[in-house]
Design an enzyme around this catalytic site. Structure first.
Site, short mmCIF file in Angstrom:
data_model
loop_
_atom_site.label_atom_id
_atom_site.label_comp_id
_atom_site.label_asym_id
_atom_site.label_seq_id
_atom_site.Cartn_x
_atom_site.Cartn_y
_atom_site.Cartn_z
CB SER A 1 -0.90 -0.49 1.29
OG SER A 1 -1.61 -0.99 1.21
N1 SAM Z 1 -1.09 -4.48 4.47
C1 SAM Z 1 0.00 -4.79 2.91
C2 SAM Z 1 1.31 -4.91 2.92
O1 SAM Z 1 1.74 -4.04 3.43
O2 SAM Z 1 2.22 -4.63 1.28
C3 SAM Z 1 -0.99 -4.72 1.64
C4 SAM Z 1 -1.40 -6.18 1.27
S1 SAM Z 1 -1.97 -5.41 -0.51
C5 SAM Z 1 -2.88 -4.33 -0.86
C6 SAM Z 1 -3.64 -6.55 0.08
C7 SAM Z 1 -3.35 -8.01 0.73
O3 SAM Z 1 -4.20 -9.10 1.02
C8 SAM Z 1 -2.93 -8.88 -1.03
O4 SAM Z 1 -1.59 -9.77 -0.69
C9 SAM Z 1 -4.32 -9.64 -1.53
O5 SAM Z 1 -3.44 -11.06 -1.71
C10 SAM Z 1 -4.31 -10.21 0.54
N2 SAM Z 1 -6.03 -10.29 0.36
C11 SAM Z 1 -6.79 -10.34 -0.14
N3 SAM Z 1 -7.96 -10.74 -0.17
C12 SAM Z 1 -7.75 -11.53 1.27
C13 SAM Z 1 -7.82 -12.72 2.42
N4 SAM Z 1 -9.85 -12.80 2.73
N5 SAM Z 1 -8.05 -13.31 3.47
C14 SAM Z 1 -6.67 -12.76 3.34
N6 SAM Z 1 -5.81 -11.30 2.34
C15 SAM Z 1 -6.52 -11.44 1.81
#
Ligand code: SAM
Length: 211
Positions: free
Chosen positions: A59
């Site tokens: 992000s």
């Molecule tokens: N917090 C992260 C960082 O600091 O890099 C941001 C990661 S990205 C914006 C969002 C993440 O959420 C992705 O890696 C995606 O695979 C994950 N994601 C989406 N749906 C999810 C779910 N139901 N459970 C766990 N992870 C999920």
């Protein structure tokens, strides 16, 4: 490495309204370039989201700072993060003294980030599963932070928040969402404030978008 760039990013975050000194100190300490692919390192201190593989992103720093400030975790508090991704947000929370539990649904990202936590010496509990279900074994949590955008607030996560606890979660469409900041007043009562507009990758799962 990149000390000047990191300091410039802190100034940008301050200009954009981030005031919490502990949050700013965590951004000063955590080296974001270690959380992005090698080829992206020179862009790591720009205030932008960057690709991290598997179609996912780390992000934008402002978004991480905004959500962390809104959650305002206190040392020793239990925080559940949904969407581990690169691990950057989890490490920022850990630097603030929170006991962090994080869930990622994509195995390759989970695996890669678990190794990074280990290499950097962070004790963060990580799990590969659908985060919309939460992590019941360690519930209730003082804070829950969701870093992917869903259509609604998962009921499972509401249940796993402690009374007085806070949840920060982007909710809306698949491309843009409103940030919702909830405080749990009682088992079925929440106080909510909202901030427009953020753009997250979709939250995919039982209580999220379908694949
Ligand atoms: N917090 C992260 C960082 O600091 O890099 C941001 C990661 S990205 C914006 C969002 C993440 O959420 C992705 O890696 C995606 O695979 C994950 N994601 C989406 N749906 C999810 C779910 N139901 N459970 C766990 N992870 C999920």
């Amino acid at each position: 490495m990149f000390e000047n760039e990191r300091e410039e990013l802190i100034q940008i975050l301050k200009t954009r309204g981030i005031r919490n000194e502990s949050v700013l100190a965590a951004f000063r300490k955590v080296e974001r370039h270690l959380f992005v692919p090698e080829i992206m390192r020179f862009n790591a201190y720009k205030d932008v989201a960057l690709p991290i593989g598997q179609g996912q992103t780390i992000s934008q720093p402002y978004t991480v700072a905004y959500m962390t400030e809104a959650l305002n975790p206190q040392p020793g508090q239990k925080v559940l993060e949904i969407g581990t991704g690169s691990g950057f947000q989890a490490v920022i929370l850990s630097e603030l003294g929170a006991r962090v539990f994080t869930i990622e649904r994509q195995f390759d990202l989970y695996n890669q980030t678990l190794k990074l936590f280990d290499k950097l010496g962070y004790k963060i509990a990580a799990r590969c599963s659908d985060g919309t279900i939460g992590w019941t074994e360690f519930a209730p949590y003082d804070g829950i932070i969701v870093t992917a955008g869903g259509p609604t607030i998962p009921e499972n996560l509401k249940k796993q928040l402690s009374i007085g606890g806070k949840m920060v979660i982007p909710v809306g469409g698949k491309t843009t969402q409103t940030m919702k900041i909830l405080t749990k007043i009682s088992e079925d009562k929440f106080e909510t404030r909202e901030a427009p507009y953020f753009a997250f990758v979709p939250l995919i799962g039982k209580e999220g978008w379908k694949e």
